[in-house]
Design a protein around this motif. Structure first.
Motif, mmCIF file in Angstrom:
data_model
loop_
_atom_site.group_PDB
_atom_site.id
_atom_site.type_symbol
_atom_site.label_atom_id
_atom_site.label_comp_id
_atom_site.label_asym_id
_atom_site.label_seq_id
_atom_site.Cartn_x
_atom_site.Cartn_y
_atom_site.Cartn_z
ATOM 1 N N THR A 182 0.865 -1.185 0.000
ATOM 2 C CA THR A 182 0.000 0.000 0.000
ATOM 3 C C THR A 182 0.899 1.231 0.000
ATOM 4 O OG1 THR A 182 -1.779 -1.136 1.178
ATOM 5 C CG2 THR A 182 -1.818 1.253 1.187
ATOM 6 N N PHE A 183 0.946 1.916 -1.143
ATOM 7 C CA PHE A 183 1.849 3.054 -1.311
ATOM 8 C C PHE A 183 1.127 4.253 -1.924
ATOM 9 C CE2 PHE A 183 5.165 -0.332 -1.278
ATOM 10 C CZ PHE A 183 5.931 0.178 -0.236
ATOM 11 N N GLY A 184 1.826 5.380 -1.909
ATOM 12 C CA GLY A 184 1.375 6.562 -2.612
ATOM 13 C C GLY A 184 0.175 7.235 -1.989
ATOM 14 N N PRO A 201 0.922 -9.200 8.625
ATOM 15 C CA PRO A 201 2.367 -9.290 8.842
ATOM 16 C C PRO A 201 3.147 -9.002 7.557
ATOM 17 C CG PRO A 201 1.258 -11.138 9.884
ATOM 18 C CD PRO A 201 0.222 -10.426 9.061
ATOM 19 N N GLY A 202 4.195 -8.204 7.690
ATOM 20 C CA GLY A 202 5.074 -7.928 6.554
ATOM 21 C C GLY A 202 4.529 -6.963 5.537
ATOM 22 N N ALA A 203 3.320 -6.421 5.746
ATOM 23 C CA ALA A 203 2.742 -5.494 4.775
ATOM 24 C C ALA A 203 3.636 -4.265 4.609
ATOM 25 C CB ALA A 203 1.343 -5.080 5.198
ATOM 26 N N ARG A 204 3.930 -3.910 3.373
ATOM 27 C CA ARG A 204 4.723 -2.714 3.088
ATOM 28 C C ARG A 204 3.781 -1.541 2.888
ATOM 29 N NH1 ARG A 204 7.481 -4.691 -2.116
ATOM 30 N NH2 ARG A 204 5.459 -5.739 -2.209
ATOM 31 N N GLY A 206 3.649 2.883 2.741
ATOM 32 C CA GLY A 206 4.399 4.131 2.727
ATOM 33 C C GLY A 206 3.906 5.055 1.633
ATOM 34 N N PHE A 207 4.557 6.196 1.512
ATOM 35 C CA PHE A 207 4.195 7.139 0.447
ATOM 36 C C PHE A 207 5.051 6.859 -0.774
ATOM 37 C CE2 PHE A 207 4.266 11.314 -1.708
ATOM 38 C CZ PHE A 207 2.922 11.382 -2.013
ATOM 39 N N ALA A 208 6.341 7.151 -0.704
ATOM 40 C CA ALA A 208 7.245 6.776 -1.793
ATOM 41 C C ALA A 208 7.678 5.331 -1.592
ATOM 42 C CB ALA A 208 8.465 7.689 -1.798
ATOM 43 N N GLY A 209 7.778 4.584 -2.674
ATOM 44 C CA GLY A 209 8.209 3.198 -2.589
ATOM 45 C C GLY A 209 9.664 3.088 -2.177
ATOM 46 N N PRO A 210 10.084 1.906 -1.714
ATOM 47 C CA PRO A 210 11.459 1.737 -1.219
ATOM 48 C C PRO A 210 12.522 2.017 -2.268
ATOM 49 C CG PRO A 210 10.314 -0.382 -1.417
ATOM 50 C CD PRO A 210 9.279 0.683 -1.571
ATOM 51 N N LEU A 211 12.243 1.737 -3.529
ATOM 52 C CA LEU A 211 13.234 2.004 -4.573
ATOM 53 C C LEU A 211 13.450 3.508 -4.737
ATOM 54 C CD1 LEU A 211 12.305 -0.655 -7.289
ATOM 55 C CD2 LEU A 211 14.186 -0.710 -5.632
ATOM 56 N N ALA A 212 12.343 4.270 -4.630
ATOM 57 C CA ALA A 212 12.467 5.726 -4.742
ATOM 58 C C ALA A 212 13.247 6.294 -3.563
ATOM 59 C CB ALA A 212 11.086 6.363 -4.801
ATOM 60 N N VAL A 213 12.981 5.771 -2.361
ATOM 61 C CA VAL A 213 13.703 6.243 -1.179
ATOM 62 C C VAL A 213 15.178 5.838 -1.250
ATOM 63 C CG1 VAL A 213 13.846 6.112 1.335
ATOM 64 C CG2 VAL A 213 11.610 6.165 0.213
ATOM 65 N N ALA A 214 15.432 4.623 -1.727
ATOM 66 C CA ALA A 214 16.813 4.139 -1.828
ATOM 67 C C ALA A 214 17.629 5.000 -2.783
ATOM 68 C CB ALA A 214 16.825 2.687 -2.269
ATOM 69 N N SER A 215 16.963 5.601 -3.765
ATOM 70 C CA SER A 215 17.675 6.433 -4.725
ATOM 71 C C SER A 215 18.268 7.682 -4.074
ATOM 72 C CB SER A 215 16.742 6.835 -5.868
ATOM 73 O OG SER A 215 15.742 7.748 -5.410
ATOM 74 N N LEU A 216 17.818 8.015 -2.872
ATOM 75 C CA LEU A 216 18.364 9.162 -2.146
ATOM 76 C C LEU A 216 19.705 8.825 -1.500
ATOM 77 C CD1 LEU A 216 15.102 10.387 -0.364
ATOM 78 C CD2 LEU A 216 16.106 11.238 -2.497
ATOM 79 N N GLN A 217 20.101 7.554 -1.628
ATOM 80 C CA GLN A 217 21.377 7.061 -1.112
ATOM 81 C C GLN A 217 21.461 7.153 0.412
ATOM 82 O OE1 GLN A 217 24.457 9.081 -3.345
ATOM 83 N NE2 GLN A 217 24.048 7.914 -5.191
ATOM 84 N N LYS A 226 7.706 -1.557 6.646
ATOM 85 C CA LYS A 226 6.933 -2.766 6.913
ATOM 86 C C LYS A 226 6.082 -2.582 8.163
ATOM 87 C CE LYS A 226 9.687 -6.253 4.542
ATOM 88 N NZ LYS A 226 10.362 -7.568 4.655
ATOM 89 N N ALA A 227 5.006 -3.365 8.240
ATOM 90 C CA ALA A 227 4.054 -3.231 9.331
ATOM 91 C C ALA A 227 4.730 -3.325 10.691
ATOM 92 C CB ALA A 227 2.973 -4.307 9.196
ATOM 93 N N GLU A 228 5.728 -4.192 10.820
ATOM 94 C CA GLU A 228 6.384 -4.392 12.108
ATOM 95 C C GLU A 228 7.075 -3.126 12.600
ATOM 96 O OE1 GLU A 228 5.434 -8.179 10.337
ATOM 97 O OE2 GLU A 228 6.431 -6.410 9.514
#
Length: 257
Positions: A182-184, A201-204, A206-217, A226-228
């Motif tokens: 569930t994103f955006g 359990p384990g549900a992801r 967020g707003f920006a997806g992990p790949l977009a956030v990872a691009s910020l280095q 994740k839900a946890e």
């Protein structure tokens, strides 16, 4: 397909699972407990009492107003694949004998992305709940706002948020069920406005997806999005296994009926 002999491989632990056992276990890996996506119809069957669901707004469906490349082909593909006319089922039902208004997304329909139709159906479902003094359940799954519909998709964030606020002012009780992914804009609007927010359990989420956030280095923390992690920081209220979801909903309804 022969479900008694076919197998799948868990994307989380690489365990080979017999397809029938996987389906019987509600699409949860018996080895590592990873929760795989369910269709809207599968989740409906899991949550509501048999033969109580009455679908609403059946004839609402997306159109290619912007003539976006390949959008019409994708819509036709996923209508055939899912058997749905849009990415969300809405209607009324009973859960444990309690009448409710319910909306359930389907990730198999263009990734569950939110366009004008999902916004309209969610809004109508919320308004019906308010007008008829019904508890509301929205089961979210979303890849974000639908780029093929441009601004018309983005405006659904404000539209559904306004409907949630009006429903709350009427004293409504809204349970938001968050599933993977569930994103955006869904996260930034109706998904996050429940009186109670629960997740699998384990549900992801967020707003920006992990790949977009990872691009910020930036180095991402363990269990990022994740839900946890989210329950530990107060963003959601509770994590519940899929096989206990219906009973938790019934327990929550017992407080308002």
């Amino acid at each position: 397909m022969d479900k008694t002999t076919d197998t799948i491989v868990c994307r989380n632990c690489s365990e080979e699972i017999q397809l029938k056992a996987f389906i019987d276990n509600l699409k949860v890996c018996p080895a590592c407990d990873a929760h795989f996506p369910m269709s809207a119809q599968e989740r409906l069957n899991l949550l509501v009492d048999a033969d109580t669901f009455q679908e609403t707004d059946v004839n609402l469906y997306s159109i290619d107003a912007l003539e976006f490349p390949e959008y019409t082909d994708k819509l036709e593909r996923d209508i055939t694949k899912t058997g749905l006319r849009s990415e969300m089922l809405t209607g009324t039902a009973e859960i444990g004998g309690y009448p409710v208004a319910i909306a359930i997304g389907d990730v198999g329909f263009i990734g569950g992305t939110c366009g004008a139709v999902i916004g309209e159906k969610v809004t109508r479902c919320i308004e019906h709940a308010g007008d008829n003094n019904l508890p509301l359940i929205i089961v979210s799954v979303s890849g974000g706002m639908r780029m093929q519909e441009g601004t018309m998709a983005l405006m659904q964030m404000a539209k559904t948020t306004a409907a949630c606020v009006e429903y709350a002012q009427k004293g409504g009780f809204y349970i938001s069920v968050v599933t993977d992914p569930t994103f955006g804009g869904a996260t930034a609007s109706y998904t996050s406005l429940g009186d109670v927010i629960i997740a699998e359990p384990g549900a992801r989420v967020g707003f920006a997806g992990p790949l977009a956030v990872a691009s910020l280095q930036e180095e991402l923390p363990e269990n990022f999005q994740k839900a946890e992690s989210l329950v530990a920081h107060g963003f959601i209220d509770h994590i519940i296994h899929r096989n206990s979801m219906q009973q938790l909903l019934i327990d929550l309804f017992s407080f308002v009926y």
